[in-house]
Design a protein around this motif. Structure first.
Motif, PDB file in Angstrom:
ATOM      1  N   VAL A   1       0.835  -1.204   0.000  1.00  0.00           N
ATOM      2  CA  VAL A   1       0.000   0.000   0.000  1.00  0.00           C
ATOM      3  C   VAL A   1       0.869   1.253   0.000  1.00  0.00           C
ATOM      4  CG1 VAL A   1      -1.892   1.196   1.161  1.00  0.00           C
ATOM      5  CG2 VAL A   1      -1.757  -1.280   1.304  1.00  0.00           C
ATOM      6  N   ARG A   2       1.865   1.263   0.893  1.00  0.00           N
ATOM      7  CA  ARG A   2       2.740   2.431   0.974  1.00  0.00           C
ATOM      8  C   ARG A   2       3.442   2.709  -0.350  1.00  0.00           C
ATOM      9  NH1 ARG A   2       4.679   5.091   5.704  1.00  0.00           N
ATOM     10  NH2 ARG A   2       5.883   6.228   4.140  1.00  0.00           N
ATOM     11  N   GLN A   3       3.955   1.661  -0.961  1.00  0.00           N
ATOM     12  CA  GLN A   3       4.668   1.838  -2.226  1.00  0.00           C
ATOM     13  C   GLN A   3       3.732   2.335  -3.318  1.00  0.00           C
ATOM     14  OE1 GLN A   3       7.921  -1.132  -3.466  1.00  0.00           O
ATOM     15  NE2 GLN A   3       7.088  -2.048  -1.625  1.00  0.00           N
ATOM     16  N   MET A   4       2.538   1.790  -3.312  1.00  0.00           N
ATOM     17  CA  MET A   4       1.552   2.183  -4.321  1.00  0.00           C
ATOM     18  C   MET A   4       1.231   3.679  -4.175  1.00  0.00           C
ATOM     19  SD  MET A   4       0.399   0.117  -6.586  1.00  0.00           S
ATOM     20  CE  MET A   4      -0.605   0.505  -8.025  1.00  0.00           C
ATOM     21  N   LEU A   5       0.988   4.113  -2.967  1.00  0.00           N
ATOM     22  CA  LEU A   5       0.685   5.530  -2.724  1.00  0.00           C
ATOM     23  C   LEU A   5       1.901   6.391  -3.070  1.00  0.00           C
ATOM     24  CD1 LEU A   5      -1.304   5.239   0.645  1.00  0.00           C
ATOM     25  CD2 LEU A   5      -2.235   5.516  -1.661  1.00  0.00           C
ATOM     26  N   ASP A   6       3.095   5.894  -2.718  1.00  0.00           N
ATOM     27  CA  ASP A   6       4.337   6.586  -3.059  1.00  0.00           C
ATOM     28  C   ASP A   6       4.504   6.744  -4.559  1.00  0.00           C
ATOM     29  OD1 ASP A   6       5.346   6.925  -0.445  1.00  0.00           O
ATOM     30  OD2 ASP A   6       7.367   6.550  -1.194  1.00  0.00           O
ATOM     31  N   ASN A   7       4.051   5.744  -5.302  1.00  0.00           N
ATOM     32  CA  ASN A   7       4.191   5.775  -6.756  1.00  0.00           C
ATOM     33  C   ASN A   7       3.062   6.560  -7.426  1.00  0.00           C
ATOM     34  OD1 ASN A   7       6.469   4.281  -6.423  1.00  0.00           O
ATOM     35  ND2 ASN A   7       5.716   2.418  -7.376  1.00  0.00           N
ATOM     36  N   GLY A   8       2.271   7.221  -6.641  1.00  0.00           N
ATOM     37  CA  GLY A   8       1.303   8.151  -7.206  1.00  0.00           C
ATOM     38  C   GLY A   8      -0.153   7.725  -7.187  1.00  0.00           C
ATOM     39  N   ALA A   9      -0.466   6.567  -6.590  1.00  0.00           N
ATOM     40  CA  ALA A   9      -1.859   6.140  -6.535  1.00  0.00           C
ATOM     41  C   ALA A   9      -2.670   7.073  -5.639  1.00  0.00           C
ATOM     42  CB  ALA A   9      -1.952   4.705  -6.025  1.00  0.00           C
ATOM     43  N   SER A  10      -3.924   7.283  -6.015  1.00  0.00           N
ATOM     44  CA  SER A  10      -4.782   8.182  -5.234  1.00  0.00           C
ATOM     45  C   SER A  10      -5.680   7.417  -4.273  1.00  0.00           C
ATOM     46  CB  SER A  10      -5.664   9.008  -6.168  1.00  0.00           C
ATOM     47  OG  SER A  10      -4.867   9.750  -7.059  1.00  0.00           O
ATOM     48  N   GLY A  11      -5.704   6.108  -4.407  1.00  0.00           N
ATOM     49  CA  GLY A  11      -6.565   5.337  -3.521  1.00  0.00           C
ATOM     50  C   GLY A  11      -6.217   3.864  -3.570  1.00  0.00           C
ATOM     51  N   TYR A  12      -6.772   3.107  -2.628  1.00  0.00           N
ATOM     52  CA  TYR A  12      -6.439   1.686  -2.538  1.00  0.00           C
ATOM     53  C   TYR A  12      -7.657   0.903  -2.054  1.00  0.00           C
ATOM     54  CZ  TYR A  12      -3.181  -2.239  -1.958  1.00  0.00           C
ATOM     55  OH  TYR A  12      -2.507  -3.429  -2.088  1.00  0.00           O
ATOM     56  N   LEU A  13      -8.078  -0.045  -2.855  1.00  0.00           N
ATOM     57  CA  LEU A  13      -9.217  -0.897  -2.510  1.00  0.00           C
ATOM     58  C   LEU A  13      -8.775  -2.346  -2.494  1.00  0.00           C
ATOM     59  CD1 LEU A  13     -11.710   0.618  -5.128  1.00  0.00           C
ATOM     60  CD2 LEU A  13     -11.741   1.107  -2.679  1.00  0.00           C
ATOM     61  N   ILE A  14      -9.244  -3.140  -1.524  1.00  0.00           N
ATOM     62  CA  ILE A  14      -8.993  -4.571  -1.634  1.00  0.00           C
ATOM     63  C   ILE A  14     -10.215  -5.223  -2.256  1.00  0.00           C
ATOM     64  CG2 ILE A  14      -7.165  -5.141  -0.006  1.00  0.00           C
ATOM     65  CD1 ILE A  14      -9.262  -5.571   2.089  1.00  0.00           C
ATOM     66  N   LYS A  15      -9.948  -6.328  -2.945  1.00  0.00           N
ATOM     67  CA  LYS A  15     -10.986  -6.909  -3.790  1.00  0.00           C
ATOM     68  C   LYS A  15     -12.207  -7.407  -3.027  1.00  0.00           C
ATOM     69  CE  LYS A  15      -8.420  -7.935  -7.991  1.00  0.00           C
ATOM     70  NZ  LYS A  15      -7.767  -8.929  -8.844  1.00  0.00           N
ATOM     71  N   ASN A  16     -12.049  -7.708  -1.748  1.00  0.00           N
ATOM     72  CA  ASN A  16     -13.237  -8.145  -1.022  1.00  0.00           C
ATOM     73  C   ASN A  16     -13.943  -6.985  -0.309  1.00  0.00           C
ATOM     74  OD1 ASN A  16     -11.395  -7.781   0.969  1.00  0.00           O
ATOM     75  ND2 ASN A  16     -11.607  -9.809   1.871  1.00  0.00           N
ATOM     76  N   ALA A  17     -13.640  -5.765  -0.723  1.00  0.00           N
ATOM     77  CA  ALA A  17     -14.329  -4.603  -0.164  1.00  0.00           C
ATOM     78  C   ALA A  17     -15.762  -4.561  -0.691  1.00  0.00           C
ATOM     79  CB  ALA A  17     -13.596  -3.322  -0.541  1.00  0.00           C
ATOM     80  N   MET A  18     -16.596  -3.842  -0.012  1.00  0.00           N
ATOM     81  CA  MET A  18     -17.990  -3.727  -0.429  1.00  0.00           C
ATOM     82  C   MET A  18     -18.097  -2.959  -1.749  1.00  0.00           C
ATOM     83  SD  MET A  18     -19.812  -5.195   1.920  1.00  0.00           S
ATOM     84  CE  MET A  18     -18.759  -6.309   2.841  1.00  0.00           C
ATOM     85  N   ALA A  19     -19.164  -3.262  -2.472  1.00  0.00           N
ATOM     86  CA  ALA A  19     -19.392  -2.613  -3.758  1.00  0.00           C
ATOM     87  C   ALA A  19     -19.498  -1.094  -3.608  1.00  0.00           C
ATOM     88  CB  ALA A  19     -20.653  -3.165  -4.404  1.00  0.00           C
ATOM     89  N   ASP A  20     -20.152  -0.655  -2.536  1.00  0.00           N
ATOM     90  CA  ASP A  20     -20.321   0.793  -2.381  1.00  0.00           C
ATOM     91  C   ASP A  20     -19.002   1.489  -2.081  1.00  0.00           C
ATOM     92  OD1 ASP A  20     -20.732  -0.768   0.002  1.00  0.00           O
ATOM     93  OD2 ASP A  20     -21.121   1.099   1.060  1.00  0.00           O
ATOM     94  N   GLU A  21     -18.012   0.707  -1.548  1.00  0.00           N
ATOM     95  CA  GLU A  21     -16.704   1.309  -1.316  1.00  0.00           C
ATOM     96  C   GLU A  21     -15.996   1.600  -2.635  1.00  0.00           C
ATOM     97  OE1 GLU A  21     -14.465   0.651   2.586  1.00  0.00           O
ATOM     98  OE2 GLU A  21     -14.953  -1.379   1.931  1.00  0.00           O
ATOM     99  N   VAL A  22     -16.241   0.753  -3.613  1.00  0.00           N
ATOM    100  CA  VAL A  22     -15.647   0.971  -4.937  1.00  0.00           C
ATOM    101  C   VAL A  22     -16.171   2.283  -5.512  1.00  0.00           C
ATOM    102  CG1 VAL A  22     -15.396   0.065  -7.280  1.00  0.00           C
ATOM    103  CG2 VAL A  22     -15.451  -1.518  -5.346  1.00  0.00           C
ATOM    104  N   LEU A  23     -17.487   2.463  -5.458  1.00  0.00           N
ATOM    105  CA  LEU A  23     -18.104   3.674  -6.008  1.00  0.00           C
ATOM    106  C   LEU A  23     -17.687   4.910  -5.216  1.00  0.00           C
ATOM    107  CD1 LEU A  23     -21.675   2.243  -6.727  1.00  0.00           C
ATOM    108  CD2 LEU A  23     -19.777   2.560  -8.337  1.00  0.00           C
ATOM    109  N   MET A  24     -17.624   4.759  -3.895  1.00  0.00           N
ATOM    110  CA  MET A  24     -17.210   5.870  -3.067  1.00  0.00           C
ATOM    111  C   MET A  24     -15.780   6.259  -3.406  1.00  0.00           C
ATOM    112  SD  MET A  24     -17.429   6.102   1.087  1.00  0.00           S
ATOM    113  CE  MET A  24     -18.878   5.056   1.168  1.00  0.00           C
ATOM    114  N   GLY A  25     -14.936   5.243  -3.578  1.00  0.00           N
ATOM    115  CA  GLY A  25     -13.550   5.492  -3.951  1.00  0.00           C
ATOM    116  C   GLY A  25     -13.462   6.275  -5.248  1.00  0.00           C
TER     117      GLY A  25
END
Lengths: 205, 205
Positions: free
Chosen positions: B92-116
């Motif tokens: 996660v840290r590396q991803m954010l360091d490399n410029g990602a604006s957000g991070y979702l894990i695949k078993n997150a709720m559907a509404d979290e994807v949309l919120m993200g």
DNA sequence: AATAAAAACCCCCTTTTGGGGGTAAGCTAG
DNA sequence: CTAGCTTACCCCCAAAAGGGGGTTTTTATT
């Protein structure tokens, strides 16, 4: 023809449901029990009296490797058919060594599952196609270690020095040195760092 | 309100299909493109012109980490929203360091994807609940290394000695020794064996 | 009974690592 | 502007690992 009694142990509920209907619909076998952990399985295995146990290697509470051994000791008549995602040589070898009668990977075809059940119930050994190829292909990646060597590899990976290992398993430090040298040779590793990396990658520990 | 344009890169086709309908049905965003590998994505990204790229870390051809960096260099305006199975701090840290604006894990709720998608499109940073907890929890397991330290850790895991590493990256062997000692200290590892094991387990390399 | 493999042990010597101390330039975010 | 971090460098010395050469006993498998 007698129906084959099958029990299933796997923590992935979606998969167990799919498997159940697959087996029930086949006409050759019936599901007599389903468990989602080793503990759950232990409690019911005596009642179920299955001919075959479909066993996942990646159980949440116990290593499928150890659990297979345990079952074969307590119920030698039950045939274990491994069903997992792992396609590493060392896992398959250890599973067969621990008494499994067959090995299926989870992305195998449905008819391979049924064929596996039939073959194993008839007293044979069954490997799904992909695993069969893996086991036959002589490759430098197909490394096989003795139980003692695997134990040493585990202790080395935990960071114990030769003397510490010697104290722990009551052997001479010189013996440990010998095993270590042999492990480096067998795995073709340059030093401990590579040895540990390979051990983890190839699931030797 | 303007529709948010989303592109998806993930090799799991079932997941991309599910995501597509989820996004199309939401009314807030639309899918302008789907790719199943980094190569495929590179070819089309210029045409798609998405606001947001949903990016899997476990791509078949490239590391999602590097690919994220590459995208942010070429298309700084595209917001990257990571979508993966990994829940390790270092990833996660590396991803954010490399410029990602957000991070979702695949078993997150559907509404979290949309919120993200909404939050990131509005210029914010979004972490799904589980990852948010992980990042906030101060734990001895949440170890953060500088890029240089990670590089050294990688070279050590490959079995290079201090002198070999020194030759390869044009530094003094004494400097390498310094890094090595610091890595042992930071990770709390007793020796190289444990260091390598931890590096792999915590996905630091 | 013979062969092979695993398991256990031993010595010599060199290289590499690890533990303990440091120093100092450069960048960077409060 | 300065406290903190990263990067880079150095010394001494002890412990551990690795490369080379061996031996013996037990345990399977043919």
């Amino acid at each position: 023809m007698k129906m084959i009694n099958v029990a299933i142990v796997d923590d992935h509920k979606i998969l167990t449901e799919g498997l159940q209907s697959l087996i029930q619909d086949s006409g050759i076998a019936q599901v007599v029990g389903v468990a989602h952990s080793a503990t759950e399985c232990r409690l019911s295995l005596g009642f179920w009296k299955p001919d075959i146990l479909l066993l996942d290697v990646g159980l949440p509470d116990t290593s499928g490797l150890d659990f297979c051994k345990e079952i074969k000791e307590q119920f030698p008549k039950i045939k274990v058919l491994a069903l997992t995602t792992h396609n590493e040589y060392a896992i398959v070898r250890q599973m067969l060594d621990n008494g499994a009668s067959g090995y299926l990977i989870k992305n195998a075809m449905a008819d391979e599952v049924l064929m596996g059940i039939e073959v194993v119930a008839a007293g044979g050994t069954f490997l799904c196609h992909e695993i069969d190829l893996l086991m036959k292909r002589p490759s430098e990646k197909n490394i096989w270690l003795s139980p003692r060597e695997r134990e040493l590899l585990r202790l080395i990976s935990e960071g114990l020095t030769n003397t510490e290992i010697a104290d722990q398993i009551f052997l001479s430090p010189e013996t440990i040195r010998g095993y270590r040298k042999n492990l480096l040779l067998k795995l073709g590793a340059k030093n401990t760092a590579v040895l540990v990396k390979m051990a983890i990658e190839q699931k030797l520990i």
